[in-house]
Design a protein around this motif. Sequence first.
Motif, PDB file in Angstrom:
ATOM      1  N   PRO A  75      36.566  31.454  45.179  1.00 54.73           N
ATOM      2  CA  PRO A  75      36.011  32.786  44.851  1.00 54.73           C
ATOM      3  C   PRO A  75      36.737  34.209  45.442  1.00 54.73           C
ATOM      4  CG  PRO A  75      34.664  31.666  46.304  1.00 54.73           C
ATOM      5  CD  PRO A  75      35.579  30.771  45.872  1.00 54.73           C
ATOM      6  N   GLN A  76      37.078  34.064  46.654  1.00 58.49           N
ATOM      7  CA  GLN A  76      37.588  35.427  47.277  1.00 58.49           C
ATOM      8  C   GLN A  76      38.956  35.638  46.789  1.00 58.49           C
ATOM      9  OE1 GLN A  76      36.076  37.345  49.814  1.00 58.49           O
ATOM     10  NE2 GLN A  76      37.785  38.693  48.880  1.00 58.49           N
ATOM     11  N   ALA A  77      39.711  34.512  46.409  1.00 59.59           N
ATOM     12  CA  ALA A  77      40.896  34.866  45.552  1.00 59.59           C
ATOM     13  C   ALA A  77      40.669  35.295  44.204  1.00 59.59           C
ATOM     14  CB  ALA A  77      41.833  33.471  45.931  1.00 59.59           C
ATOM     15  N   ALA A  78      39.752  34.687  43.423  1.00 58.97           N
ATOM     16  CA  ALA A  78      39.470  35.175  42.251  1.00 58.97           C
ATOM     17  C   ALA A  78      39.361  36.458  42.157  1.00 58.97           C
ATOM     18  CB  ALA A  78      38.252  34.291  41.578  1.00 58.97           C
ATOM     19  N   VAL A  79      38.385  36.997  42.895  1.00 64.43           N
ATOM     20  CA  VAL A  79      37.934  38.470  42.751  1.00 64.43           C
ATOM     21  C   VAL A  79      39.051  39.474  43.159  1.00 64.43           C
ATOM     22  CG1 VAL A  79      36.929  38.878  45.038  1.00 64.43           C
ATOM     23  CG2 VAL A  79      35.945  40.184  43.291  1.00 64.43           C
ATOM     24  N   GLU A  80      39.961  38.841  44.217  1.00 62.68           N
ATOM     25  CA  GLU A  80      41.197  39.952  44.265  1.00 62.68           C
ATOM     26  C   GLU A  80      42.187  39.950  43.178  1.00 62.68           C
ATOM     27  OE1 GLU A  80      41.082  41.657  47.036  1.00 62.68           O
ATOM     28  OE2 GLU A  80      40.352  40.704  48.677  1.00 62.68           O
ATOM     29  N   TYR A  81      42.411  38.553  42.664  1.00 60.70           N
ATOM     30  CA  TYR A  81      43.181  38.470  41.485  1.00 60.70           C
ATOM     31  C   TYR A  81      42.773  39.235  40.267  1.00 60.70           C
ATOM     32  CZ  TYR A  81      46.784  34.657  42.871  1.00 60.70           C
ATOM     33  OH  TYR A  81      47.683  33.970  43.491  1.00 60.70           O
ATOM     34  N   GLY A  82      41.445  39.230  40.124  1.00 60.38           N
ATOM     35  CA  GLY A  82      40.880  40.227  38.994  1.00 60.38           C
ATOM     36  C   GLY A  82      41.157  41.696  39.293  1.00 60.38           C
ATOM     37  N   ALA A  83      40.621  42.047  40.552  1.00 58.48           N
ATOM     38  CA  ALA A  83      40.701  43.327  40.988  1.00 58.48           C
ATOM     39  C   ALA A  83      42.097  43.978  40.918  1.00 58.48           C
ATOM     40  CB  ALA A  83      40.280  43.742  42.245  1.00 58.48           C
ATOM     41  N   ALA A  84      43.105  43.349  41.443  1.00 64.15           N
ATOM     42  CA  ALA A  84      44.386  43.766  41.462  1.00 64.15           C
ATOM     43  C   ALA A  84      45.237  43.625  39.864  1.00 64.15           C
ATOM     44  CB  ALA A  84      45.387  42.731  42.379  1.00 64.15           C
ATOM     45  N   HIS A  85      44.718  42.860  39.313  1.00 66.82           N
ATOM     46  CA  HIS A  85      45.397  42.646  37.906  1.00 66.82           C
ATOM     47  C   HIS A  85      44.905  44.003  37.016  1.00 66.82           C
ATOM     48  CE1 HIS A  85      45.807  40.850  33.510  1.00 66.82           C
ATOM     49  NE2 HIS A  85      46.923  41.129  34.092  1.00 66.82           N
ATOM     50  N   GLY A  86      43.321  44.077  37.316  1.00 63.52           N
ATOM     51  CA  GLY A  86      42.946  44.992  36.422  1.00 63.52           C
ATOM     52  C   GLY A  86      43.595  46.508  36.908  1.00 63.52           C
ATOM     53  N   ALA A  87      43.642  46.815  38.191  1.00 65.50           N
ATOM     54  CA  ALA A  87      44.301  47.879  38.547  1.00 65.50           C
ATOM     55  C   ALA A  87      45.650  48.201  38.112  1.00 65.50           C
ATOM     56  CB  ALA A  87      44.655  47.721  40.183  1.00 65.50           C
TER      57      ALA A  87
END
Length: 366
Positions: free
Chosen positions: A324-336
């Motif tokens: 989950p921590q990696a998932a939220v980081e991948y999501g936020a970075a990709h969205g940015a």
Amino acid sequence: MAELVIKSAAETKWDCASFGEVMLRFDPGFGRVRNARTFQVWEGGGEYNVARAMRKCWGKRAAVVTALPKNDLGWLVEDFIMQGGVDMSHVIWRDFDGLGRNTRVGLNFTEKGFGIRPALGCSDRGHSAASQIRPGEVNWEKLFGEEGVRWFQTGGIFAALASNTAEAVLEAVQVAKKYGTVVAYDLNFRASLWKSQGGKEGAQKINREIAKYVDVMIGNEEDFTACLGFAVEGADEHLTNIQTESFANMIKSAVKDYPNFKVAATTLRNAKTATVNDWAAILWYDGKIYESVKRDNLEIYDRVGGGDGFASGLAYGFLEGKGPQAAVEYGAAHGALAMTTPGDTSMVRVEEVEAAMKGKGARVIR
């Protein structure tokens, strides 16, 4: 709390399948729609954008379920989708009457906004081929049963188009659940789309029914409030000031009502201007809250598609078993990163997302 169980790649044909409308986006650059003389044209759709990024950014097998007319605009959308590498074997093709009275491609005129002038969307999507999809038209048994799908992405924009699309979404998620496919649903509340379906009350009636079959519920604070009726403590009327703790409490409340939710997540955006936003994300999983890196004063080129970029990065993190921590980081970075380029769809590679996650900044890549 049940963990998110995802089928293996070996037992499925598709890592991701999305269900929704794919429109043509007309982009006037930094000018205005109302006095533009030229437009750049892209394809886009809240659900489709996730599948396209799954193929182009993350290198996964992706398919789209939608409908298009048999005319040059339908074939233009087809050309865009093919460029994105997304499979079209489940697309419904409709006969065209030569006028557009019976069916057509939906058009979306969208301004990026700049400074104090916000982004602006003007849709022209009535009678579109995708908005006419009804239960029974798509062979869900073939997609989920015979072929197999690991992650199914659909959402509230498509459900809002008409009563028949809401019923089709419900049909899809029921069959997906039957075959053990992860169902991800982005609430994506648009007041303009729900006008003809009873406003917020209508949105809540439909989304609360669909929510019973959802594993991964995605949406910002306004989405959860408008679509599911959950209040966010500490937020102002327009939900521009929201504390992470207050939102976390709301997610915990939502999970009590919907114990089938395995993951609940949202982006947290504070739009200081159209071109400068604070950006972060929060994810609930197995009773715990996971927060991404906060990117204050993030410079925005085109905000459209940022949330879809988050949804696809989150999916990739879980599909790859990264937690989950990696998932939220991948999501936020990709969205940015998705908001640094024009158009709805992401133009980055997984290596660039991982570099942003490591805080490498904007050094020249040689």
